[in-house]
Design a protein around this motif. Structure first.
Motif, PDB file in Angstrom:
ATOM      1  N   THR A  58      10.684 -67.901 -39.572  1.00 43.10           N
ATOM      2  CA  THR A  58      10.354 -68.456 -40.884  1.00 43.10           C
ATOM      3  C   THR A  58       9.455 -69.683 -40.775  1.00 43.10           C
ATOM      4  N   PHE A  59       8.546 -69.761 -41.734  1.00 43.57           N
ATOM      5  CA  PHE A  59       7.699 -70.936 -41.905  1.00 43.57           C
ATOM      6  C   PHE A  59       8.088 -71.595 -43.215  1.00 43.57           C
ATOM      7  N   LEU A  60       8.232 -72.903 -43.191  1.00 43.76           N
ATOM      8  CA  LEU A  60       8.402 -73.680 -44.412  1.00 43.76           C
ATOM      9  C   LEU A  60       7.163 -74.544 -44.573  1.00 43.76           C
ATOM     10  N   ILE A  61       6.405 -74.274 -45.637  1.00 47.98           N
ATOM     11  CA  ILE A  61       5.319 -75.185 -45.999  1.00 47.98           C
ATOM     12  C   ILE A  61       6.007 -76.335 -46.709  1.00 47.98           C
ATOM     13  N   ASP A  62       6.031 -77.476 -46.062  1.00 48.05           N
ATOM     14  CA  ASP A  62       6.875 -78.596 -46.495  1.00 48.05           C
ATOM     15  C   ASP A  62       6.151 -79.505 -47.474  1.00 48.05           C
ATOM     16  N   GLU A  95      16.702 -75.631 -42.146  1.00 48.06           N
ATOM     17  CA  GLU A  95      15.720 -75.738 -41.063  1.00 48.06           C
ATOM     18  C   GLU A  95      15.057 -74.388 -40.797  1.00 48.06           C
ATOM     19  N   PRO A  96      13.740 -74.301 -40.931  1.00 46.73           N
ATOM     20  CA  PRO A  96      13.015 -73.068 -40.631  1.00 46.73           C
ATOM     21  C   PRO A  96      12.725 -72.961 -39.138  1.00 46.73           C
ATOM     22  N   THR A  97      12.168 -71.846 -38.724  1.00 48.76           N
ATOM     23  CA  THR A  97      11.682 -71.717 -37.353  1.00 48.76           C
ATOM     24  C   THR A  97      10.527 -72.693 -37.131  1.00 48.76           C
ATOM     25  N   TYR A  98       9.636 -72.759 -38.132  1.00 42.96           N
ATOM     26  CA  TYR A  98       8.472 -73.644 -38.066  1.00 42.96           C
ATOM     27  C   TYR A  98       8.342 -74.403 -39.385  1.00 42.96           C
ATOM     28  N   ARG A  99       8.177 -75.709 -39.281  1.00 50.15           N
ATOM     29  CA  ARG A  99       7.952 -76.557 -40.455  1.00 50.15           C
ATOM     30  C   ARG A  99       6.499 -77.000 -40.394  1.00 50.15           C
ATOM     31  N   VAL A 100       5.702 -76.639 -41.421  1.00 48.59           N
ATOM     32  CA  VAL A 100       4.260 -76.857 -41.371  1.00 48.59           C
ATOM     33  C   VAL A 100       3.759 -77.506 -42.659  1.00 48.59           C
TER      34      VAL A 100
END
Length: 176
Positions: free
Chosen positions: A147-151, A160-165
């Motif tokens: 998962t990606f979270l566009i923060d 918490e996502p796999t990737y925080r972007v």
């Protein structure tokens, strides 16, 4: 019949990922109609890059304001159909329910992902979800998606996502 391991997808939330949300008191809301629709800068180019990498593009979106009587279903469908056609999205799954409906499709439940996986025979281990809210992340994580979270620093619960972007530039550097 087994799942074809080569079919991979990007599951995309709509508001905040494909189009700009309307922010009110630190919380994101959808556009009410096509006239309020503002796309994320360069989204067409970003989605084209993901398609070139061999991904199906599947939009999954909660639109509870339909059940709440704040938005007409026809307006939501008009926006979704426009995005699908204009951006080359392969399929759209939309939940029109509110939390109290206790449906299986409303994120954070994974119903829309599961339905898309069955329809398209997607290998979830090779797929990703891109969202901007905790419900997106929880939905994707529950079925094993990265998962990606566009923060955007929304004032709400955080998972918490796999990737925080910060945006798609970072996503395209990670997804090969």
């Amino acid at each position: 019949m087994g799942i074809n391991n080569s079919i991979k997808a990007i599951f995309l939330d709509r508001d905040g990922v494909i189009n700009q949300p309307v922010i009110i008191n630190g919380k994101p809301y959808p556009p009410k109609n096509i006239n309020e629709l503002l796309l994320i800068d360069n989204i067409g180019r970003y989605l084209d890059e993901l398609k070139k990498k061999g991904f199906l593009l599947i939009m999954i979106t909660n639109q509870p304001d339909v059940a709440r009587g704040k938005i007409r279903r026809a307006d939501v469908e008009n926006i979704n159909n426009y995005l699908k056609k204009y951006l080359g999205i392969d399929d759209v799954f939309c939940c029109y329910h509110d939390d109290n409906d206790e449906c299986d499709c409303r994120k954070p439940k994974p119903g829309m992902i599961v339905d898309a996986q069955k329809k398209w025979k997607i290998n979830l281990k090779n797929s990703f979800l891109i969202g901007d809210r905790w419900k997106d992340v929880e939905s994707g994580k529950s079925v094993g998606l990265r998962t990606f979270l566009i923060d955007y620093n929304y004032d709400e619960k955080f998972i918490e996502p796999t990737y925080r972007v910060k945006g798609f530039e970072e996503i395209l550097k990670i997804i090969k």
